[in-house]
Design a protein around this motif. Sequence first.
Motif, PDB file in Angstrom:
ATOM      1  N   GLY A   1      10.236 -50.088 -22.813  1.00  0.00           N
ATOM      2  CA  GLY A   1       9.827 -51.072 -21.819  1.00  0.00           C
ATOM      3  C   GLY A   1       9.148 -52.182 -22.389  1.00  0.00           C
ATOM      4  N   LEU A   2       9.570 -53.196 -21.445  1.00  0.00           N
ATOM      5  CA  LEU A   2       8.858 -54.790 -22.070  1.00  0.00           C
ATOM      6  C   LEU A   2       7.469 -54.688 -22.249  1.00  0.00           C
ATOM      7  CD1 LEU A   2       9.452 -57.609 -22.729  1.00  0.00           C
ATOM      8  CD2 LEU A   2       9.287 -58.253 -20.258  1.00  0.00           C
ATOM      9  N   THR A   3       6.783 -54.137 -21.070  1.00  0.00           N
ATOM     10  CA  THR A   3       5.307 -54.026 -21.061  1.00  0.00           C
ATOM     11  C   THR A   3       4.678 -53.159 -22.391  1.00  0.00           C
ATOM     12  OG1 THR A   3       5.311 -52.162 -19.813  1.00  0.00           O
ATOM     13  CG2 THR A   3       4.735 -54.203 -18.695  1.00  0.00           C
ATOM     14  N   ASP A   4       5.704 -52.122 -23.010  1.00  0.00           N
ATOM     15  CA  ASP A   4       5.290 -51.266 -24.216  1.00  0.00           C
ATOM     16  C   ASP A   4       5.370 -52.117 -25.341  1.00  0.00           C
ATOM     17  OD1 ASP A   4       4.431 -48.842 -22.846  1.00  0.00           O
ATOM     18  OD2 ASP A   4       6.487 -48.515 -22.564  1.00  0.00           O
ATOM     19  N   VAL A   5       6.536 -52.912 -25.318  1.00  0.00           N
ATOM     20  CA  VAL A   5       6.878 -53.916 -26.584  1.00  0.00           C
ATOM     21  C   VAL A   5       5.677 -55.062 -26.644  1.00  0.00           C
ATOM     22  CG1 VAL A   5       8.426 -55.641 -27.309  1.00  0.00           C
ATOM     23  CG2 VAL A   5       9.422 -53.629 -26.464  1.00  0.00           C
ATOM     24  N   VAL A   6       5.025 -55.542 -25.362  1.00  0.00           N
ATOM     25  CA  VAL A   6       4.084 -56.437 -25.502  1.00  0.00           C
ATOM     26  C   VAL A   6       2.949 -56.001 -26.071  1.00  0.00           C
ATOM     27  CG1 VAL A   6       2.597 -57.939 -23.792  1.00  0.00           C
ATOM     28  CG2 VAL A   6       4.939 -57.862 -23.568  1.00  0.00           C
ATOM     29  N   ALA A   7       2.556 -54.702 -25.556  1.00  0.00           N
ATOM     30  CA  ALA A   7       1.327 -53.970 -26.033  1.00  0.00           C
ATOM     31  C   ALA A   7       1.358 -53.658 -27.425  1.00  0.00           C
ATOM     32  CB  ALA A   7       1.258 -52.502 -25.168  1.00  0.00           C
ATOM     33  N   TRP A   8       2.492 -53.368 -28.065  1.00  0.00           N
ATOM     34  CA  TRP A   8       2.518 -53.119 -29.462  1.00  0.00           C
ATOM     35  C   TRP A   8       2.392 -54.436 -30.167  1.00  0.00           C
ATOM     36  CZ3 TRP A   8       6.037 -55.417 -32.606  1.00  0.00           C
ATOM     37  CH2 TRP A   8       5.849 -54.953 -33.927  1.00  0.00           C
ATOM     38  N   LEU A   9       2.969 -55.399 -29.666  1.00  0.00           N
ATOM     39  CA  LEU A   9       2.826 -56.679 -30.415  1.00  0.00           C
ATOM     40  C   LEU A   9       1.473 -57.078 -30.415  1.00  0.00           C
ATOM     41  CD1 LEU A   9       4.255 -59.013 -32.043  1.00  0.00           C
ATOM     42  CD2 LEU A   9       4.581 -60.126 -29.627  1.00  0.00           C
ATOM     43  N   ILE A  10       0.831 -57.026 -29.360  1.00  0.00           N
ATOM     44  CA  ILE A  10      -0.629 -57.471 -29.244  1.00  0.00           C
ATOM     45  C   ILE A  10      -1.427 -56.758 -30.137  1.00  0.00           C
ATOM     46  CG2 ILE A  10      -2.755 -57.797 -27.588  1.00  0.00           C
ATOM     47  CD1 ILE A  10      -0.735 -58.558 -25.638  1.00  0.00           C
ATOM     48  N   LYS A  11      -1.298 -55.351 -30.180  1.00  0.00           N
ATOM     49  CA  LYS A  11      -2.098 -54.482 -30.946  1.00  0.00           C
ATOM     50  C   LYS A  11      -1.789 -54.892 -32.385  1.00  0.00           C
ATOM     51  CE  LYS A  11      -2.853 -49.518 -32.002  1.00  0.00           C
ATOM     52  NZ  LYS A  11      -2.092 -48.103 -31.937  1.00  0.00           N
TER      53      LYS A  11
ATOM     54  N   ALA B   1      -1.006 -57.500 -33.740  1.00  0.00           N
ATOM     55  CA  ALA B   1      -1.578 -58.805 -33.968  1.00  0.00           C
ATOM     56  C   ALA B   1      -2.937 -58.829 -34.170  1.00  0.00           C
ATOM     57  CB  ALA B   1      -1.130 -59.942 -33.048  1.00  0.00           C
ATOM     58  N   ARG B   2      -3.654 -57.987 -33.647  1.00  0.00           N
ATOM     59  CA  ARG B   2      -5.346 -57.680 -33.708  1.00  0.00           C
ATOM     60  C   ARG B   2      -5.326 -57.031 -35.211  1.00  0.00           C
ATOM     61  NH1 ARG B   2      -6.321 -55.626 -27.546  1.00  0.00           N
ATOM     62  NH2 ARG B   2      -6.500 -57.623 -26.520  1.00  0.00           N
ATOM     63  N   SER B   3      -4.498 -56.206 -35.498  1.00  0.00           N
ATOM     64  CA  SER B   3      -4.673 -55.445 -36.824  1.00  0.00           C
ATOM     65  C   SER B   3      -4.291 -56.383 -37.889  1.00  0.00           C
ATOM     66  CB  SER B   3      -3.688 -54.029 -36.663  1.00  0.00           C
ATOM     67  OG  SER B   3      -2.630 -54.284 -36.893  1.00  0.00           O
ATOM     68  N   VAL B   4      -3.721 -57.341 -37.815  1.00  0.00           N
ATOM     69  CA  VAL B   4      -3.497 -58.292 -39.083  1.00  0.00           C
ATOM     70  C   VAL B   4      -4.588 -59.191 -39.491  1.00  0.00           C
ATOM     71  CG1 VAL B   4      -1.703 -59.990 -39.785  1.00  0.00           C
ATOM     72  CG2 VAL B   4      -0.729 -58.154 -38.654  1.00  0.00           C
TER      73      VAL B   4
END
Length: 66
Positions: free
Chosen positions: A47-57, A59-62
């Motif tokens: 789902g799009l919201t899961d893709v968004v959540a993964w990308l934000i997470k 980005a925070r770890s890089v």
Amino acid sequence: MSDTAAGQVLPPHAITSATGILMERYDCTEDDATEVLIDWSLRTGVGLTDVVAWLIKDARSVPAGS
């Protein structure tokens, strides 16, 4: 707010944030970044919201400047 499959609640601005992350990483337009998010969702069946959540997470770890 949107719910993810993992039960995580995303703030209303999450898609805007994810789009901004992609624009910065790939030096692309807002429309192109939105298309990437949708494409990732469709290709993976996630789902799009899961893709968004993964990308934000992600980005925070890089570390900055990486």
